[in-house]
Design a protein around this motif. Sequence first.
Motif, PDB file in Angstrom:
ATOM      1  N   ASP A 228       0.840  -1.193   0.000  1.00 49.06           N
ATOM      2  CA  ASP A 228       0.000   0.000   0.000  1.00 49.06           C
ATOM      3  C   ASP A 228       0.877   1.246   0.000  1.00 49.06           C
ATOM      4  O   ASP A 228       1.483   1.580   1.012  1.00 49.06           O
ATOM      5  CB  ASP A 228      -0.916  -0.006   1.243  1.00 49.06           C
ATOM      6  CG  ASP A 228      -1.792   1.238   1.283  1.00 49.06           C
ATOM      7  OD1 ASP A 228      -1.797   1.998   0.286  1.00 49.06           O
ATOM      8  OD2 ASP A 228      -2.476   1.442   2.291  1.00 49.06           O
ATOM      9  N   ASP A 229       0.960   1.907  -1.144  1.00 48.39           N
ATOM     10  CA  ASP A 229       1.705   3.152  -1.214  1.00 48.39           C
ATOM     11  C   ASP A 229       0.788   4.301  -1.553  1.00 48.39           C
ATOM     12  O   ASP A 229       1.151   5.224  -2.270  1.00 48.39           O
ATOM     13  CB  ASP A 229       2.826   3.047  -2.252  1.00 48.39           C
ATOM     14  CG  ASP A 229       4.100   2.528  -1.602  1.00 48.39           C
ATOM     15  OD1 ASP A 229       4.260   2.741  -0.390  1.00 48.39           O
ATOM     16  OD2 ASP A 229       4.909   1.919  -2.304  1.00 48.39           O
ATOM     17  N   SER A 230      -0.444   4.234  -1.025  1.00 48.27           N
ATOM     18  CA  SER A 230      -1.366   5.331  -1.256  1.00 48.27           C
ATOM     19  C   SER A 230      -0.828   6.582  -0.579  1.00 48.27           C
ATOM     20  O   SER A 230      -0.029   6.493   0.362  1.00 48.27           O
ATOM     21  CB  SER A 230      -2.731   4.966  -0.678  1.00 48.27           C
ATOM     22  OG  SER A 230      -2.609   4.767   0.706  1.00 48.27           O
ATOM     23  N   PRO A 231      -1.228   7.775  -1.056  1.00 49.45           N
ATOM     24  CA  PRO A 231      -0.727   9.007  -0.442  1.00 49.45           C
ATOM     25  C   PRO A 231      -0.960   9.038   1.067  1.00 49.45           C
ATOM     26  O   PRO A 231      -0.080   9.468   1.816  1.00 49.45           O
ATOM     27  CB  PRO A 231      -1.516  10.102  -1.161  1.00 49.45           C
ATOM     28  CG  PRO A 231      -1.864   9.509  -2.479  1.00 49.45           C
ATOM     29  CD  PRO A 231      -2.061   8.035  -2.232  1.00 49.45           C
ATOM     30  N   GLN A 232      -2.127   8.555   1.535  1.00 52.29           N
ATOM     31  CA  GLN A 232      -2.365   8.640   2.986  1.00 52.29           C
ATOM     32  C   GLN A 232      -1.441   7.704   3.759  1.00 52.29           C
ATOM     33  O   GLN A 232      -1.006   8.022   4.862  1.00 52.29           O
ATOM     34  CB  GLN A 232      -3.836   8.401   3.358  1.00 52.29           C
ATOM     35  CG  GLN A 232      -4.410   7.085   2.954  1.00 52.29           C
ATOM     36  CD  GLN A 232      -5.124   7.199   1.616  1.00 52.29           C
ATOM     37  OE1 GLN A 232      -4.713   7.969   0.744  1.00 52.29           O
ATOM     38  NE2 GLN A 232      -6.187   6.445   1.444  1.00 52.29           N
TER      39      GLN A 232
END
Length: 340
Positions: A228-232
Amino acid sequence: MNDNGSPPLFSLLDQSASSIAHRTDILFLAMLLLCGAMALVLAVLVIFFSVRYRAGARVDRSHPPSNARGLEATWTLAPLLLFMGIFVWAAHDSVAARRVPADALPVYVVGKQWMWKIQHADGRQEINELHLPVGQPIVLVLASQDVIHDFYVPAFRLKQDVVPGRYTHLSFTPTQVGDFRVLCSEYCGTEHAAMLGHVVVMSRTDYARWQDQAPLPGAATDGPTADDDSPQRLGQAIYQRLACASCHGADSSVHAPSLQGLYGSRATLEGGTRVVADDNYLREAIVAPKEHPVQGQPALMPSFASQLSEEDLQNLVAYLRSIGDRQASPSTALGAEVAR
Ligand code: CUA
């Protein structure tokens, strides 16, 4: 082509690929016709009267009108009403174009000398290329790492300044599959003319296939997490790295305000200004906290400007948004900002 698949009545360019492109073209055509007609009427009258009443011309000059109120009122009021009509029409379209739909997909864009860095909500990153699904409302959250740039997509009839020190937004729905030029439309240094990119608008199935093929940045390297490399998620890692919780955490002795539920809420600043805790406010609160202290709060927080790049800031704000008011999506907070 417009929404219902028929060719547009009028198109400025051979590509017309966003929800507002067609309306913009019609407005431009109306202004062109109106201004052209006005200029033509004035030019014809000037030439006609100059020739007819030239010195020495044998015309009847015996009863010059001393008063023509009706005529004067007509030539004053008719153009006024016509041009005010254009103003109302353009203002309506402009406000409509700034409204961000609730289901808009956020995409983070950082302009820097001399490239566009794109980060999608799922963490996928691109440089000078932006892949989007057709028919999906989009909101671009734009930031600059250095000087003023301008994100310009002629085929969408959209242009937005990208300004250091604040976020700007661009909302649209791509309506046509294809490859569209992105230009930088603000002179930003030596390589300004080479600061080019593409928006690639794809069908839903092609977009899903592209998502499968485009690697997530963490998958290849030892990023914070490989899955998970989402911005959040990246923002949360920054939050931990900078130890924000040592002051903002629930068990901290400093009693800095909790960041849980902050995004989208309202606050009163020293001096009485009311603000919404939106993207721009939070960015300011991180890079220049002493500039806008919250009423009744000691201004203890140092600036984190030197420790964070624009991308770090976007990620951190995305994290604060994710732990914010559950009712506030980026679009509602952006809406609040527009309404302010
Ligand atoms: Cu960036 Cu011109």
